[in-house]
Design an enzyme around this catalytic site. Structure first.
Site, short mmCIF file in Angstrom:
data_model
loop_
_atom_site.label_atom_id
_atom_site.label_comp_id
_atom_site.label_asym_id
_atom_site.label_seq_id
_atom_site.Cartn_x
_atom_site.Cartn_y
_atom_site.Cartn_z
N HIS A 1 12.94 0.72 -5.36
CA HIS A 1 13.36 -0.68 -5.38
C HIS A 1 13.84 -1.11 -4.00
CE1 HIS A 1 12.92 -1.89 -9.51
NE2 HIS A 1 13.52 -0.80 -9.94
N HIS B 1 12.24 6.28 -8.52
CA HIS B 1 12.04 4.91 -9.01
C HIS B 1 13.10 3.97 -8.45
CE1 HIS B 1 11.11 1.86 -12.25
NE2 HIS B 1 12.33 1.49 -11.87
N GLU B 2 14.34 4.41 -8.49
CA GLU B 2 15.43 3.54 -8.01
C GLU B 2 15.33 3.29 -6.51
OE1 GLU B 2 17.12 1.86 -9.91
OE2 GLU B 2 16.60 2.90 -11.75
#
EC number: 3.4.24.-
Length: 632
Positions: free
Chosen positions: A433, A429-430
């Site tokens: 980004h 998820h990170e």
């Protein structure tokens, strides 16, 4: 993530800094600066492929033009009386589409939130385009002639005071840089790097405002603060970048320790394609015997500070990164294992995204771009067990050529504490980004997910990739998945609903965004829609069990990887700060470019099911439309 965190936590992250949650959890509280009151308003327009094809019949082409020249002609013909510059980040993607980005100017000064992106097809014609150019009255006089604006030091003081930044200006002095009206501040403390300022216009409320764009990296936030050039305690808008061998690890596809045991993996780059030509431990000039290489530098950071280069990393002259872990150990007792796991997960995701088109030219994170374009010198700095926080994670994404920075935290939600480095979904998820911030609007512009709905999609993309990657071979469209459940020790995970194709289990539709004011909630809606997209494509094309996709005529042959590829390609097409409708159109257009539209109906079935039907037109209020195209 723009913060993986729970719902109150996310809004506090910086430009490019992303954090986790959405459901409220005891013990969690907002950290950093709340930028929600300062977000830019949505202004982007997008011309999807069908409309563009009809429009460009009257457009003048020359077979001698390259794709940049063709794109430039379109901008000039669309806005013949406006000035603009070509951003130096144009490239041709792996799907054959050329991407060119332009920045509007006034009196030679950038209008920082006025962008035009043009996508050129294989035939040399305009495929799609989008823009947020300012069409109002231009300033009649050049502000650089009279220079009746405050100096940048006052703007720095204004940003610090208004936003309560943890920066001490002390004897701040503005040192001019090579670029016109751009300054670096010396004599400050509290930021992880020297603050910067640049004179730019912004469009707001139908007018242009001259501002100092003050850049401050304060860890939990990496901010671009647009300070009024005269009234320096007025901050108009804010963007946050922080939107964070042999290996014994949890293998790719295992989301967390509940799904399996650590196993030995040898030379994983041999199975992850061409994304790491120097292996994971070299950069073409140096070979490392620690968890560092061309793509990733992984280390601990117990102090939570900005220094990373000399921080502790596991070392093995034999490149044998084999360490023990069990659930009864406290995180500091399995530090080597955690750093190794973080290094493995981020490198594998780097290589997978590379196969989909997140390459050097597209702005990926690498030290050495090996002569393949892009800026380079920007591998991802990944801190395991970062001491600057708990119960979250974040990723800071400055423009291409500057390092991305991931900070993974421990979670005090169980005894012993749990380590987010061991939950692959949080790490993915990170890192996602970084993907979305580099692709949306082009690698030189990390400001294109700064509006609320666009920022929500940034969160949703992170959840989508995390969920797609953890699917198992015996899963079906009836399989549901949560987000962050293990690290948070929270049954049901940290989102309002699990990701499910069942409307009773997860009833979200686009209309639900109407009442939302926080990016993680909006992101859950977007990822819910994409979960339906994912399963529609898997039902059509099956699901490969291999880490890397097999390509046929440039397209992944299985549905899971095809979905991830189309979502990525869609990011490259959509305008700066898109909305859900424009993102839907961009994914449909990406399929048109990649497969000649073979999956249009499967895609639209998912979008229309969740309220983004074919007759939906973005307006003031979000009202569901469930229509399917007539040709489906």
């Amino acid at each position: 993530m723009h913060g993986l965190l729970l719902a109150g936590l996310a809004a506090a992250l910086p430009l490019g800094v992303a954090g986790l949650p959405a459901r409220q959890q005891s013990g969690l509280s907002p950290r950093g600066i709340d930028i929600n009151p300062y977000r830019f308003a949505s202004m982007a327009k997008y011309s999807e492929h069908k409309a563009t094809s009809q429009m460009v019949h009257s457009f003048s082409y020359s077979k001698d033009d390259d794709y940049v020249a063709t794109a430039t002609k379109l901008v000039k013909s669309t806005f013949p009386n406006m000035t603009f510059r070509t951003v130096k980040d144009h490239y041709i993607g792996t799907n054959g589409i050329g991407h060119v980005h332009f920045k509007q100017t006034a009196h030679g000064i950038d209008i920082d939130n006025a962008d035009f992106n043009v996508n050129i097809g294989r035939d040399g014609k305009v495929f799609t385009f989008g823009n947020s150019f300012y069409e109002g009255e231009m300033p009649k006089t050049n502000p650089l002639t009279k220079r009746d604006f405050a100096d940048p030091v006052k703007a720095l003081h204004g940003a610090i005071k208004t936003l309560k930044l943890p920066v001490k200006p002390q004897s701040a002095k503005a040192m001019p840089m090579k670029e016109a009206e751009t300054f670096m501040f010396e004599g400050t403390s509290g930021a992880l790097s020297e603050p910067m300022a640049k004179l730019v216009y912004i469009q707001k409320d139908g007018k242009l405002h001259l501002t100092w764009r003050v850049e401050t990296d304060v860890g939990d936030n990496w901010l671009l603060s647009y300070v009024d050039s005269k009234e320096t305690e007025t901050v108009h808008n804010v963007v946050d970048y922080v939107a964070s061998a042999d290996y014994k690890v949890f293998a790719w596809g295992l989301n967390d320790p509940t799904e399996g045991q650590p196993t030995m993996i040898k030379d994983p780059w041999n199975t992850t394609g061409s994304g790491s030509p120097f292996t994971w431990h070299g950069d073409g000039e140096m070979d490392y015997t620690v968890t560092r290489g061309n793509n990733i530098a992984a280390q601990d950071n117990p102090s939570g500070g900005g220094q990373w280069e000399n921080n502790y990393r596991p070392e093995s002259p034999e490149l044998s990164f084999v360490y023990e872990y069990n659930e009864q150990m406290e995180p500091e007792q399995f530090k080597d294992f955690a750093i190794t796991q973080l290094f493995y997960t981020t490198n594998t995701f780097h290589d997978l995204l590379y196969s989909f088109g997140f390459t050097e030219e597209a702005g990926n994170f690498q030290m050495n771009n090996n002569g393949k374009g892009g800026e380079g010198n920007d591998f991802a700095i990944c801190n395991a067990q970062d001491g600057s926080g708990t119960n979250n994670a974040n990723f800071a994404t400055p423009p291409d050529g500057q390092n991305g920075r991931m900070r993974m935290y421990t979670w005090t939600t169980a005894q012993p504490s749990r380590d987010g480095d061991l939950e692959a979904g949080i790490v993915i998820h990170e890192y996602a980004h970084g993907l979305s911030n580099r692709l949306c609007g082009g690698p030189a512009n990390s400001n294109c997910l700064s509006e609320l709905e666009a920022g929500g999609m940034g969160e949703g993309w992170g959840d989508f990739y995390a969920t797609a990657i953890r699917l198992k071979q015996d899963d079906t469209r009836e399989t549901d998945y949560t987000m962050g459940e293990w690290a948070a020790n929270m049954e049901g995970g940290i989102r309002e609903y699990p990701y499910s194709t069942n409307m009773q289990t997860n009833p979200y539709t686009y209309a639900d965004v109407e009442g939302m004011s926080e990016v993680h909630g909006i992101g859950t809606v977007w990822a819910t829609i994409l979960y339906d997209v994912l399963w529609n494509l898997i039902d059509e094309h099956g699901m490969s069990k291999n880490i890397m996709p097999k390509f046929v005529n440039g397209a992944p042959s299985d549905g899971r990887n095809l979905a991830m590829k189309l979502v990525l390609d869609g990011m490259t097409l959509m305008p700066c700060n898109p909305n859900f409708v424009q993102a839907r159109d961009a994914i449909i257009d990406a399929d048109q470019a990649l497969t000649n539209g073979q999956n249009k109906c499967a895609l639209m079935k998912a979008f229309s099911k969740r309220g983004l039907g074919s007759n939906y037109k973005h307006g003031k209020n979000r009202v569901n439309n469930f229509d399917m195209p007539a040709d489906c």
